[in-house]
Write an enzyme that holds these catalytic residues in place. Structure first.
Site, PDB file in Angstrom:
ATOM      1  N   SER A  13      -7.456   9.390   0.301  1.00  0.00           N
ATOM      2  CA  SER A  13      -7.276   9.780  -1.637  1.00  0.00           C
ATOM      3  C   SER A  13      -7.862  10.633  -2.586  1.00  0.00           C
ATOM      4  CB  SER A  13      -7.452   7.852  -1.602  1.00  0.00           C
ATOM      5  OG  SER A  13      -6.695   6.780  -0.703  1.00  0.00           O
ATOM      6  N   LEU A  36      10.370  25.027  -1.384  1.00  0.00           N
ATOM      7  CA  LEU A  36       9.836  25.257  -0.252  1.00  0.00           C
ATOM      8  C   LEU A  36      10.896  25.299   0.412  1.00  0.00           C
ATOM      9  CD1 LEU A  36       7.078  22.586  -0.140  1.00  0.00           C
ATOM     10  CD2 LEU A  36       6.701  24.657   0.481  1.00  0.00           C
ATOM     11  N   TYR A  44       7.503   8.908   5.024  1.00  0.00           N
ATOM     12  CA  TYR A  44       6.582   9.955   4.342  1.00  0.00           C
ATOM     13  C   TYR A  44       5.423  10.544   5.489  1.00  0.00           C
ATOM     14  CZ  TYR A  44       2.586  11.748   2.110  1.00  0.00           C
ATOM     15  OH  TYR A  44       0.751  12.684   2.076  1.00  0.00           O
ATOM     16  N   ASP A  73       5.615  25.780  -6.713  1.00  0.00           N
ATOM     17  CA  ASP A  73       6.053  24.498  -6.986  1.00  0.00           C
ATOM     18  C   ASP A  73       7.159  24.740  -7.533  1.00  0.00           C
ATOM     19  OD1 ASP A  73       4.124  22.049  -7.271  1.00  0.00           O
ATOM     20  OD2 ASP A  73       6.412  21.706  -7.445  1.00  0.00           O
ATOM     21  N   ASN A 109      -3.417  10.460   5.792  1.00  0.00           N
ATOM     22  CA  ASN A 109      -3.857   8.761   6.857  1.00  0.00           C
ATOM     23  C   ASN A 109      -2.079   8.998   7.131  1.00  0.00           C
ATOM     24  OD1 ASN A 109      -3.007   6.546   4.341  1.00  0.00           O
ATOM     25  ND2 ASN A 109      -4.199   8.365   3.817  1.00  0.00           N
ATOM     26  N   HIS A 110      -1.638   9.087   5.969  1.00  0.00           N
ATOM     27  CA  HIS A 110      -0.265   7.493   6.104  1.00  0.00           C
ATOM     28  C   HIS A 110       0.454   7.907   8.038  1.00  0.00           C
ATOM     29  CE1 HIS A 110      -0.202   5.578   2.687  1.00  0.00           C
ATOM     30  NE2 HIS A 110      -0.694   6.521   2.368  1.00  0.00           N
TER      31      HIS A 110
HETATM   32  C1  15L Z   1      -0.974  10.238   0.231  1.00  0.00           C
HETATM   33  O1  15L Z   1      -0.856  10.463   1.320  1.00  0.00           O
HETATM   34  C2  15L Z   1      -0.175   9.914  -1.092  1.00  0.00           C
HETATM   35  O2  15L Z   1      -0.093  11.101  -1.156  1.00  0.00           O
HETATM   36  C3  15L Z   1      -1.184   9.788  -2.355  1.00  0.00           C
HETATM   37  O3  15L Z   1      -0.290   9.455  -2.848  1.00  0.00           O
HETATM   38  C4  15L Z   1      -2.318   8.770  -1.360  1.00  0.00           C
HETATM   39  O4  15L Z   1      -1.407   7.047  -1.482  1.00  0.00           O
HETATM   40  C5  15L Z   1      -2.875   8.348  -0.827  1.00  0.00           C
HETATM   41  O5  15L Z   1      -1.613   8.981   0.288  1.00  0.00           O
HETATM   42  C6  15L Z   1      -3.480   6.862  -0.074  1.00  0.00           C
HETATM   43  O6  15L Z   1      -3.532   6.725   0.935  1.00  0.00           O
HETATM   44  O7  15L Z   1      -4.403   6.673  -0.680  1.00  0.00           O
END
Ligand code: 15L
Length: 282
Positions: A167, A55, A138, A36, A114-115
């Site tokens: 989540s 990274l 993101y 990390d 999911n985003h």
């Molecule tokens: C994600 O991708 C985030 O990293 C996490 O912090 C949450 O916000 C999650 O999605 C979510 O959608 O609940």
């Protein structure tokens, strides 16, 4: 397939879910190479190592990946931020991870999100082959990671499990997460299955427990032999009415991420694409 005698490289080890994986995988007998940008706040399990690295440092990643059984890529920016903040860790960084995997001939477990599809409305139920519809920079970086995985599979036979994680939380905090919740136990089992499965190909798997309010349906979990054991259903009464006062966040699957800098006048038409690869309206 990886066996316990080859270490697993875990990026993002100092993040919330990285720490969870570090602890639980070590308990299950895995030797870990943790890395990390930030220091690792916990005790490093016996036999495992921690290396502080960026990274974006390609050479460091190549060194860390040498001889690994799999790369678990959980590093990078994990919330909505500016494009400039996301570019280095999530685009260049994920590229470096895939280059290292290609050199080593090792598989990748990629923490997508999911985003990557967060601008679907909550009334839609998605299959893994739906069109990508990122809800911000993101989500866009996760969509890019998914495409990077696909390119490496088709062109170089680097296998990936693309986990579209909902989540990961100990408990459900609000109504949205009744749909997206992935219990910590289900999450750890999912990642371990991705490491142990004889083949991954380039599989997209919804990272969610067995929630009856799920936004998601078909995926490639049969390839890795994973079935979630938990469900958010028994927490529904505890969070009833816990919603935001933001109509954009409440309309889209991505919640608050979708409403960051949302400037469209009114809501988009329900169907953005036609053809079979869209989500299904409930
Ligand atoms: C994600 O991708 C985030 O990293 C996490 O912090 C949450 O916000 C999650 O999605 C979510 O959608 O609940």
């Amino acid at each position: 397939m990886s066996s316990h005698d080859r270490p697993l490289l875990l990026t993002g080890a100092s993040g919330t879910i990285g720490r969870l994986l570090a602890e639980r995988l070590a308990e299950r007998g895995w030797i870990l190479r943790l890395t990390d940008l930030r220091p690792f706040p916990d005790e490093v399990a016996m036999g495992s190592t921690f290396t502080q690295a960026d990274l974006e440092d390609r050479g460091a990643l190549h060194g860390l990946a040498e001889g690994c059984g799999a790369i678990l890529h959980f590093g990078g920016v994990s919330t909505e931020r500016s494009f400039d903040d996301i570019l280095g860790p999530n685009l260049r960084g994920t590229f470096n991870v895939y280059e290292a995997a290609r050199r080593q001939g090792t598989r990748v477990v990629f923490a997508s999100s999911n985003h990557a599809v967060g601008l679907y409305e909550r009334t839609e139920v998605l299959d893994h082959d739906c069109h990508l519809r990122p809800d911000g920079y993101y989500g866009l970086s996760k969509a890019y990671g998914e495409m990077l995985a696909r390119m490496h599979w088709e062109k170089h036979s680097v296998e990936s499990a693309i986990l579209r994680i909902g989540s990961v939380l100990p408990r459900v905090p609000d109504e949205r997460i009744l749909s997206t919740w992935l219990s910590q136990d289900d999450f750890v089992c999912l990642v371990e299955r991705c490491v142990l499965a004889p083949r991954l190909e380039c599989s997209i798997i919804w990272g969610a427990s067995d929630n009856s309010r799920s936004f998601w349906r078909r995926d490639a979990r049969h390839i890795i032999g994973w079935t979630p054991r938990d469900s958010s259903d028994d927490q529904a009464d505890d969070v009833r009415g816990r919603v935001t006062d933001d109509p954009v966040a409440e309309r889209f699957q991505g919640g608050k991420f979708a409403s960051v800098d949302y400037t469209r006048d009114g809501f988009p038409p329900r169907k953005m694409f036609s053809g079979p690869a869209t989500g299904h309206v409930r």
